[in-house]
Each structure stands twice: as C-alpha cells, then as structure tokens.
Design a protein around this motif. Sequence first.
Motif, PDB file in Angstrom:
ATOM      1  N   ILE A   1     -47.612   9.473   4.781  1.00  0.00           N
ATOM      2  CA  ILE A   1     -47.690   8.918   6.131  1.00  0.00           C
ATOM      3  C   ILE A   1     -49.153   8.679   6.477  1.00  0.00           C
ATOM      4  CG2 ILE A   1     -47.177   9.291   8.571  1.00  0.00           C
ATOM      5  CD1 ILE A   1     -44.865  11.034   7.782  1.00  0.00           C
ATOM      6  N   ASN A   2     -49.435   7.467   6.933  1.00  0.00           N
ATOM      7  CA  ASN A   2     -50.803   7.108   7.282  1.00  0.00           C
ATOM      8  C   ASN A   2     -51.280   7.951   8.457  1.00  0.00           C
ATOM      9  OD1 ASN A   2     -53.215   5.861   7.778  1.00  0.00           O
ATOM     10  ND2 ASN A   2     -52.361   3.873   8.271  1.00  0.00           N
ATOM     11  N   PRO A   3     -52.415   8.660   8.317  1.00  0.00           N
ATOM     12  CA  PRO A   3     -52.919   9.481   9.426  1.00  0.00           C
ATOM     13  C   PRO A   3     -53.201   8.669  10.691  1.00  0.00           C
ATOM     14  CG  PRO A   3     -54.028  10.046   7.385  1.00  0.00           C
ATOM     15  CD  PRO A   3     -53.225   8.825   7.099  1.00  0.00           C
ATOM     16  N   TRP A   4     -53.619   7.412  10.552  1.00  0.00           N
ATOM     17  CA  TRP A   4     -53.857   6.574  11.726  1.00  0.00           C
ATOM     18  C   TRP A   4     -52.561   6.349  12.503  1.00  0.00           C
ATOM     19  CZ3 TRP A   4     -58.517   5.569  13.576  1.00  0.00           C
ATOM     20  CH2 TRP A   4     -59.617   5.609  12.723  1.00  0.00           C
ATOM     21  N   ASP A   5     -51.451   6.178  11.775  1.00  0.00           N
ATOM     22  CA  ASP A   5     -50.162   6.021  12.451  1.00  0.00           C
ATOM     23  C   ASP A   5     -49.779   7.286  13.206  1.00  0.00           C
ATOM     24  OD1 ASP A   5     -49.743   3.409  11.621  1.00  0.00           O
ATOM     25  OD2 ASP A   5     -48.781   4.019   9.754  1.00  0.00           O
ATOM     26  N   ILE A   6     -50.092   8.429  12.646  1.00  0.00           N
ATOM     27  CA  ILE A   6     -49.804   9.698  13.314  1.00  0.00           C
ATOM     28  C   ILE A   6     -50.607   9.805  14.615  1.00  0.00           C
ATOM     29  CG2 ILE A   6     -49.972  12.203  13.127  1.00  0.00           C
ATOM     30  CD1 ILE A   6     -49.518  11.950  10.140  1.00  0.00           C
ATOM     31  N   MET A   7     -51.886   9.419  14.568  1.00  0.00           N
ATOM     32  CA  MET A   7     -52.711   9.482  15.775  1.00  0.00           C
ATOM     33  C   MET A   7     -52.222   8.508  16.836  1.00  0.00           C
ATOM     34  SD  MET A   7     -56.624  10.109  14.425  1.00  0.00           S
ATOM     35  CE  MET A   7     -56.611   8.832  13.176  1.00  0.00           C
ATOM     36  N   LEU A   8     -51.784   7.312  16.422  1.00  0.00           N
ATOM     37  CA  LEU A   8     -51.241   6.358  17.377  1.00  0.00           C
ATOM     38  C   LEU A   8     -49.952   6.887  18.002  1.00  0.00           C
ATOM     39  CD1 LEU A   8     -51.803   2.910  15.600  1.00  0.00           C
ATOM     40  CD2 LEU A   8     -52.878   3.712  17.707  1.00  0.00           C
ATOM     41  N   CYS A   9     -49.116   7.532  17.188  1.00  0.00           N
ATOM     42  CA  CYS A   9     -47.872   8.099  17.706  1.00  0.00           C
ATOM     43  C   CYS A   9     -48.158   9.244  18.673  1.00  0.00           C
ATOM     44  CB  CYS A   9     -47.002   8.577  16.548  1.00  0.00           C
ATOM     45  SG  CYS A   9     -45.393   9.241  17.054  1.00  0.00           S
ATOM     46  N   MET A  10     -49.122  10.091  18.337  1.00  0.00           N
ATOM     47  CA  MET A  10     -49.494  11.179  19.241  1.00  0.00           C
ATOM     48  C   MET A  10     -50.057  10.632  20.550  1.00  0.00           C
ATOM     49  SD  MET A  10     -51.279  13.800  16.510  1.00  0.00           S
ATOM     50  CE  MET A  10     -51.860  14.873  17.824  1.00  0.00           C
ATOM     51  N   SER A  11     -50.876   9.591  20.449  1.00  0.00           N
ATOM     52  CA  SER A  11     -51.405   8.963  21.658  1.00  0.00           C
ATOM     53  C   SER A  11     -50.268   8.410  22.505  1.00  0.00           C
ATOM     54  CB  SER A  11     -52.374   7.844  21.274  1.00  0.00           C
ATOM     55  OG  SER A  11     -52.847   7.166  22.424  1.00  0.00           O
ATOM     56  N   GLY A  12     -49.298   7.751  21.863  1.00  0.00           N
ATOM     57  CA  GLY A  12     -48.148   7.219  22.591  1.00  0.00           C
ATOM     58  C   GLY A  12     -47.326   8.304  23.265  1.00  0.00           C
ATOM     59  N   THR A  13     -47.201   9.455  22.613  1.00  0.00           N
ATOM     60  CA  THR A  13     -46.437  10.558  23.195  1.00  0.00           C
ATOM     61  C   THR A  13     -47.105  11.085  24.464  1.00  0.00           C
ATOM     62  OG1 THR A  13     -45.677  11.196  20.976  1.00  0.00           O
ATOM     63  CG2 THR A  13     -45.453  12.823  22.739  1.00  0.00           C
ATOM     64  N   VAL A  14     -48.432  11.283  24.406  1.00  0.00           N
ATOM     65  CA  VAL A  14     -49.159  11.755  25.592  1.00  0.00           C
ATOM     66  C   VAL A  14     -49.077  10.729  26.715  1.00  0.00           C
ATOM     67  CG1 VAL A  14     -51.420  12.437  26.472  1.00  0.00           C
ATOM     68  CG2 VAL A  14     -50.708  13.161  24.190  1.00  0.00           C
TER      69      VAL A  14
END
Length: 336
Positions: free
Chosen positions: A46-59
Amino acid sequence: MNETFLGNDTVATATSAGKAFPCMEANYPERNGSLELSAAPQDFPINPWDIMLCMSGTVIACENSIVVAIIFYTPTLRTPMFVLIGSLATADLLAGMGLILNFVFQYVISSETISLITVGFLVASFTASISSLLAITVDRYFSLYNALTYFSEKTLHYVHLMLVGTWGVSMCLGLLPVLGWNCLDDPNSCSIVRPLTRSNVTLLAVSFFVIFILMLTLYFKICKIVCHHAHQIALQKHFFTASHYVATKKGVSTLAIILGTFGASWLPFAIYCLVGEREYPLVYTYATLLPATYNSMINPIIYAYRNAEIQRSLYVLFCGCFQTNVAYRSRSPSEV
C-alpha cells in the motif's frame, strides 16, 4: 551489491505507487519496463502517500460532520453567515469522504469508471469548498459595507443565489471528466492527475487563481473598512485607546492568517498543475496535493469552532449543560 538492491527496491516502490493510485497514474510507453516490476513481491503493498491522504480525509470528515450536524440541528443557526459556513463544512465533508472512498476503491475495486467517478467527485467537492470560502468572504465584506441593511431578507436572497452558483459550477466541473473530458483514450493528453487532461487541470488552476485574487481584493477592502471604523471611533472619543489598537491589530492578524492558510495550502498544487508534466514523478503530485487537503482540515477551526454560538452548541452537545450566567452575545460575520 547493496546499491543495486536499493535501486531496484526504489523503482518497484514507485511502480507500486502508480498502480495503487490510478487517478494519478500516467500510462507512458517508455515506462512499461518499470510497470512490469509491480508483479514482484513488495515490502509495502500500500502506497504510504495513499495512507496519508486517507488519514487526512478521515480527520476532515470527522471535523466537518460535527459542524454540519450542529448547524442542521440548531434552529438559531439560520443566519446567512451560518448558512455559508454550513455550505463550506458540507463541501469539506464530501471532500473527506471522497478521499476515503478513493483509498478504498484503489485497493478493492479498480476500474476506469470508478476512477472517473472518484476524481469527478473530488473535483466537485474541493471546488465547492474553495467557492464557499469566496462566498464567506463576500458575506463578510457586505456585512461591513452595508451594515445597516445586512440583516434583511435581501441578504438571505443573495446568499441563496451564491449557494446555487457555488454548487452549480462545482457540479459542472466535477461532471466534465465523467462526461468525456478525460485522457483515457489519449494518454498523451494526460496531466499530473490522471485521468484529467492537461486542459482540464489548467482550467481548474486558473479558476483557483481567479478566486484567490478576488479573496485578496475583498480582504484588503475589509481591512481598510476595519481600520477606518477604528479611526472614526477614536475621533469620536478624541483618543485612540490601547483596546482599539489591540482589536484592530487582532482583526488584521486574523485576516492574514485566513489568507496565509488558504494560500499555503492550495498555491503549491495550483502552480504545479500549470507547470507540471505527466512525465514527472508521482511524488511531486502527492507532495503538493496533500497540503491542499489540509485546508479542509483547518477550515472548521477558523470558520466554525472559533464562533461563540457554535462553541455554545458544542458545550450543549458534549457536556449536556450550559452555564446561563456566562456573558454571551452573538457574533456578526464582520467580527473576523
């Protein structure tokens, strides 16, 4: 030997990033050899950038869902100012949900149709968010320029027209990729954000700069009006007190924070949309897009949670009580 291993691992990771995030992937014939490496086992599937974007979207979704719920269920929050804040929170809420759905669809359902719908949804949401910021700026300007007639039915009518224009234009821009303005049939026309074409991304970037210039102009006029009002009050009282100076300085500082936050979040991505090429590494797109999402994370703090009436509703919601003996007054949009 170690250098060879690190080089291969770096190429494989970059290839996995492009495959994991097809809305930013560019299909270049010259990179077919690199794309074939994606079949090899990856340390980070899993691309770490995608994880950060998903975390940003969750917040973003959590913050703005609270604002939307408070404005919707509080009858007293029906003034033009709160209607526009509700529009901003709704747009940011949809943007956060879009980032989450984008992450889910990239790793669960991979199709061109889903990619088009997801990108169109994100374009519409972020466009509505930026346009709502402009509408709030216009509302603040009129609350100062036409202070005597601001609280009237005419103002509410103008606000509704701004909302219709904001969401109408945003939905049209979001539908363009779905209706055919994409690069799926012509990879050479792709931009830094696949499947958007270079011309589509340019249109979005130019629209952002127009909105940013309008906001700069309006906030400059707001600053002049605030300083003029403070000067008039000082003349009436024959002296300029320290409290007047502090209040004026605070208002100007708040305007600077608003514009600074908005510009710092979106300007890097907007500039890169104009100068970036599809052959550039994906990390540049991620590195400029991620800060842009932070604007939707900061918006509820600047425009909602600092408001006394919303703070009061939060106390009632989470504490179940409110001290009625505490001094309280409603704030107008001009109190930036």
